[in-house]
Design an enzyme around this catalytic site. Sequence first.
Site, PDB file in Angstrom:
ATOM      1  CD  GLU A 141      -2.542  -1.143   2.702  1.00 33.72           C
ATOM      2  OE1 GLU A 141      -3.203  -2.145   2.968  1.00 33.72           O
ATOM      3  OE2 GLU A 141      -2.468  -0.143   3.450  1.00 33.72           O
ATOM      4  CB  CYS A 161       5.504  -5.750   9.713  1.00 31.76           C
ATOM      5  SG  CYS A 161       6.658  -5.029  10.919  1.00 31.76           S
ATOM      6  CB  CYS A 216      -0.100  -2.969  13.449  1.00 31.66           C
ATOM      7  SG  CYS A 216       0.555  -2.742  11.792  1.00 31.66           S
ATOM      8  CG  LEU A 247       7.832   5.635  23.009  1.00 33.67           C
ATOM      9  CD1 LEU A 247       7.813   6.778  24.027  1.00 33.67           C
ATOM     10  CD2 LEU A 247       8.737   4.513  23.525  1.00 33.67           C
ATOM     11  CG  HIS A 248       2.394   2.227  20.524  1.00 32.36           C
ATOM     12  ND1 HIS A 248       1.900   3.311  19.851  1.00 32.36           N
ATOM     13  CD2 HIS A 248       3.097   1.504  19.606  1.00 32.36           C
ATOM     14  CE1 HIS A 248       2.269   3.238  18.582  1.00 32.36           C
ATOM     15  NE2 HIS A 248       3.002   2.162  18.408  1.00 32.36           N
ATOM     16  CG  ASN A 267      -7.350   3.866  11.502  1.00 31.58           C
ATOM     17  OD1 ASN A 267      -8.523   4.157  11.294  1.00 31.58           O
ATOM     18  ND2 ASN A 267      -6.336   4.517  10.980  1.00 31.58           N
ATOM     19  CB  CYS A 319       0.149   0.833   8.162  1.00 31.20           C
ATOM     20  SG  CYS A 319       0.795  -0.304   9.354  1.00 31.20           S
TER      21      CYS A 319
END
Length: 361
Positions: free
Chosen positions: A107, A127, A134, A234-235, A309, A352
């Site tokens: 994408e 990934c 994600c 980081l999160h 998201n 993503c």
Amino acid sequence: MTAAVAQPPVIRSLLDLTFEELQQEFVAFGISPLHVRALWRSLHRKLAGDLTAETDLVPPLQRWLKINLGPANRFSSLLPTQITDIASEDGFTHKFLLRLADGQTIETVVMSYQGRHTACLSTQVGCAMGCVFCATGQMGFVRHLQPGEIVAQVRHAQLALRAKGKAGLRNLVLMGMGEPLHNYDAVMTALEIISDHRGHNIGPSKISISTVGVVPGILRLAEEQRPYNLAVSLHGATEEERSALVPISHRWSLAELMDACHAYFAKTRRRIFFEWTLIAGVNDSPAQSNRLAKLLSGLDAHINLIPLNPTGGYGGAATQMEAAQAFKKVLQVAGFPSTIRQRRGIDVAAGCGQLRAEKHR
Ligand code: SAH
Ligand code: SF4
């Protein structure tokens, strides 16, 4: 035992080569740097699709292209093909799903704001880092992208803008599918090509690399004095909270990551951007914001707050605006600037990896 990553034999493309590498390639054929420059312009300014039709190139160069370009030859002339171009309802976001030469899909997103265009590029197919929220992480790792496959995304975005009579790209963010610092060499080559003033000419200060926290990659960026912006995802501000969302922190702990950020800052004196995906009830309380501020003390930091998201493989929900504002306020009081990212293009699955994931279903 660690399994070797199977990379399919990808034929190189001229888009893989930096200006210097392209010159090297032609030295043996007696083609002068001046004429190589014309080829570079065709590739990265004119964005020519079929180089063998470029009649303004000198005859020896044209002969070389006819002999060396093609599926069975030294260099592939295949470019990614567009499967879909989906625009968000507000028209500000375009999401392209592209098919690569080996059939894999990636994408590329173009976001437009006040006449300025930013492309969000992928650096891998899938990934390996497995962040739980994600969509790309949920699909696992497939392969690294070649430099030319990263450059080709910029080319695709530029052509799409040009077709609409719009200005070219101003900014790039490496925040699409994949972990850029897990594919370090290809990414650095691609960025060298894209920032070259004789071609796309997108300056290093307009380019941001986002990493989940690949510590050796961050240290290498500093060591090599790479002039790009760095964003660190980081999160979570404690080992426990972060590793629940970002499994790779079992390999490079939060403590090691912060050490690397300090080393990066000491070496480069550059501001670091930190990304924080806001998930309701998980990492969005004022107490957590306070811990984040403490963690960042001593750094020149800017925090990007990104409401989640939602993705198919994760049950969490986005933080509501009021809580996001409260989180931001705590950071502000502690002296840290932050931005709550607008969730533009949520209707085109702009998180993503989400479009590819949908197509696969
Ligand atoms: N691998 C790199 C770059 C790609 S992800 C990295 O992780 O930084 C780019 C950003 O999007 C990261 O900050 C990531 O945490 C965030 N992100 C991924 N999925 C998301 C989702 N579903 N909602 C909100 N942000 C997400
Ligand atoms: Fe990979 Fe970044 Fe997604 Fe994590 S957030 S899985 S590092 S692409």
